[in-house]
Design a protein around this motif. Sequence first.
Motif, short mmCIF file in Angstrom:
data_model
loop_
_atom_site.label_atom_id
_atom_site.label_comp_id
_atom_site.label_asym_id
_atom_site.label_seq_id
_atom_site.Cartn_x
_atom_site.Cartn_y
_atom_site.Cartn_z
N GLU A 11 7.79 -5.94 15.01
CA GLU A 11 6.08 -5.77 14.10
C GLU A 11 5.49 -5.18 15.74
O GLU A 11 5.37 -5.04 16.54
CB GLU A 11 5.44 -7.18 14.16
CG GLU A 11 6.88 -7.76 12.88
CD GLU A 11 6.31 -8.75 13.75
OE1 GLU A 11 6.06 -9.85 12.54
OE2 GLU A 11 5.04 -9.44 13.99
N GLY A 23 -5.31 0.36 9.83
CA GLY A 23 -4.43 -0.13 8.56
C GLY A 23 -3.85 0.66 8.47
O GLY A 23 -4.80 1.29 7.42
N SER A 25 -0.23 0.23 6.91
CA SER A 25 0.89 0.01 6.19
C SER A 25 1.34 0.50 4.89
O SER A 25 2.51 0.21 4.68
CB SER A 25 1.67 -1.92 6.86
OG SER A 25 0.21 -1.71 5.92
N ASP A 26 0.41 0.26 3.86
CA ASP A 26 0.84 0.81 2.99
C ASP A 26 1.11 1.79 2.05
O ASP A 26 1.95 2.09 1.40
CB ASP A 26 -0.97 0.36 2.27
CG ASP A 26 -2.23 1.06 2.26
OD1 ASP A 26 -1.93 1.37 3.67
OD2 ASP A 26 -2.69 1.27 1.47
N VAL A 29 5.02 1.99 4.15
CA VAL A 29 5.60 1.66 3.86
C VAL A 29 6.18 2.47 2.33
O VAL A 29 7.22 1.94 1.44
CB VAL A 29 5.41 0.02 3.07
CG1 VAL A 29 6.23 -0.60 1.29
CG2 VAL A 29 5.39 -0.76 4.24
N ARG A 37 5.62 -4.30 4.89
CA ARG A 37 4.49 -5.25 5.04
C ARG A 37 4.47 -6.05 5.54
O ARG A 37 5.42 -7.06 5.90
CB ARG A 37 3.71 -5.08 3.85
CG ARG A 37 3.65 -3.44 2.75
CD ARG A 37 3.13 -4.02 1.23
NE ARG A 37 3.18 -3.32 0.04
CZ ARG A 37 2.10 -2.69 0.22
NH1 ARG A 37 1.06 -2.84 0.62
NH2 ARG A 37 2.68 -1.95 -0.30
N GLU A 38 3.64 -6.55 6.48
CA GLU A 38 3.15 -7.58 7.10
C GLU A 38 1.59 -7.90 6.17
O GLU A 38 1.36 -6.96 5.25
CB GLU A 38 2.44 -7.73 8.76
CG GLU A 38 3.51 -7.67 9.58
CD GLU A 38 4.53 -8.23 9.91
OE1 GLU A 38 4.32 -9.74 9.55
OE2 GLU A 38 5.82 -8.07 9.49
N SER A 41 -3.05 -5.20 7.47
CA SER A 41 -2.23 -3.66 6.94
C SER A 41 -1.97 -2.65 8.37
O SER A 41 -1.68 -1.87 8.55
CB SER A 41 -3.52 -3.06 5.96
OG SER A 41 -4.20 -2.46 6.77
N VAL A 44 3.01 -3.03 11.16
CA VAL A 44 4.85 -2.65 10.62
C VAL A 44 5.42 -2.82 10.81
O VAL A 44 5.48 -2.81 11.96
CB VAL A 44 4.64 -1.14 10.53
CG1 VAL A 44 4.60 -0.45 11.42
CG2 VAL A 44 4.70 -1.06 8.57
N SER A 97 -2.49 -6.12 3.35
CA SER A 97 -1.90 -5.27 2.58
C SER A 97 -1.16 -5.01 1.68
O SER A 97 -1.17 -3.89 0.85
CB SER A 97 -0.29 -5.16 3.55
OG SER A 97 0.04 -6.39 3.68
N ASP A 98 -1.24 -6.46 1.08
CA ASP A 98 -1.18 -5.73 -0.27
C ASP A 98 -1.65 -7.26 -0.84
O ASP A 98 -1.32 -8.54 -1.27
CB ASP A 98 0.44 -6.62 -1.19
CG ASP A 98 0.98 -6.70 -1.83
OD1 ASP A 98 0.40 -6.29 -2.71
OD2 ASP A 98 2.44 -7.05 -1.76
N HIS A 104 1.12 -13.69 0.83
CA HIS A 104 -0.37 -12.99 1.57
C HIS A 104 -1.59 -13.62 1.73
O HIS A 104 -2.57 -13.82 2.20
CB HIS A 104 -0.63 -11.82 1.64
CG HIS A 104 1.07 -10.39 1.67
ND1 HIS A 104 1.07 -9.66 2.01
CD2 HIS A 104 1.81 -11.47 2.27
CE1 HIS A 104 2.19 -9.29 2.12
NE2 HIS A 104 2.82 -10.42 2.28
#
Length: 381
Positions: A11, A23, A25-26, A29, A37-38, A41, A44, A97-98, A104
């Motif tokens: 990570e 952030g 990561s979106d 990915v 993702r973690e 965001s 990563v 991130s999601d 999450h």
Amino acid sequence: MGLLTKGLEIEIYTGTPQGQIIGLSDRIVQDLTGFVREPDSRNVEYTTAPFQSYDRLLCAILRPRRQLRQYLASLGDYTLIPGSCLSLGGGQVFYRSDPQNPYHSYIEQTYGPTVVTASVHINIGIADPEHLLQACRLVRLEAPLYLALSASSPFFDGRVTGAHSSRWQVFPKTPPQVPLFTSHGHFIEWTEQQLQLGTMQNVRHLWASVRPNGDNRPYNLNRLELRICDLVTNPLHLLAIVALLEARLMQLALDPSLDPLQASSLAPDRLLELTDKNETLAAQSSLDATLFHWQDGRPIQARDWIEELYTSVYPLAKAQGFSCFLSPVQTILRQGNMAQQWLQQYQKGISLSVILQQAIFDTEQEEQRLAEDLCLPALVA
């Protein structure tokens, strides 16, 4: 005896060369394969395949990271940021991130930003489940030594925390009480019970320093996962920590009497108390911590315990042909881990932002040098 398979889950934070963590990561990915993702965001994760060869594992560490750096540069003035905590700020907020992921949501609501850390999880292949649980017992009691070698989070939210691993000091170990599993059956029974009680949300929700792992936990297991290490950005130092762990597991395979349930004069409950205390002490002072040995409870400095361990496993590593990858442990003991080096700079009057900016630059330069010297064919393949 051949080399064991070993793979890494790494990570890492993304942000600016000035040390601001941002952030991304979106987007990462979505556009790059091999990254996940973690919940937050700002970091990563990528995972290496399991390799027996240290040379191949080195390139598996470097190749995705070089690819990620190139991608970040295409987005703007972005880079990768060393350290295992939000060093310069942002530690009071959570950037999902999601937003649609219910797990999450649970993590954000239950733990908040205490889980927004960066780390390395080391997976070592062990096929026999009873041998695996035996290995987990030994490694759990020695996990504080790997934290001491890897500590890289002395700063959080723009301040010096007083700990060398602020990450492990605040990370929510879950469930709070995890036994020394005496057998595979014990692990299955305990895991099923935790899921029924709700102390674990799913089979992945076992956040301890070490755990048995596999594709169908808790029933089918094939590897030991050491989860306690802070992020180690120097690939050779990371491989040295992996090599120390592998050599110790080889030593246990050759001498099963090293199992703490046989080799310790202390009762299992006392061993758990001792290792919890050692984890806290190692998070606070890393290599300078005075720990308590699992064999008999005697006090011993982490640095000296690691030196003893290194000396005992070095002949085995040499016979198996990987002692050159083990030897940088001595460099860490001599020069200090990343947290200690950063704190030395801070004590000289260098600001946190300058320390981090220099570390960002040095990390990229080291990666580029190693990639060009050792992995260029793999990187361009």
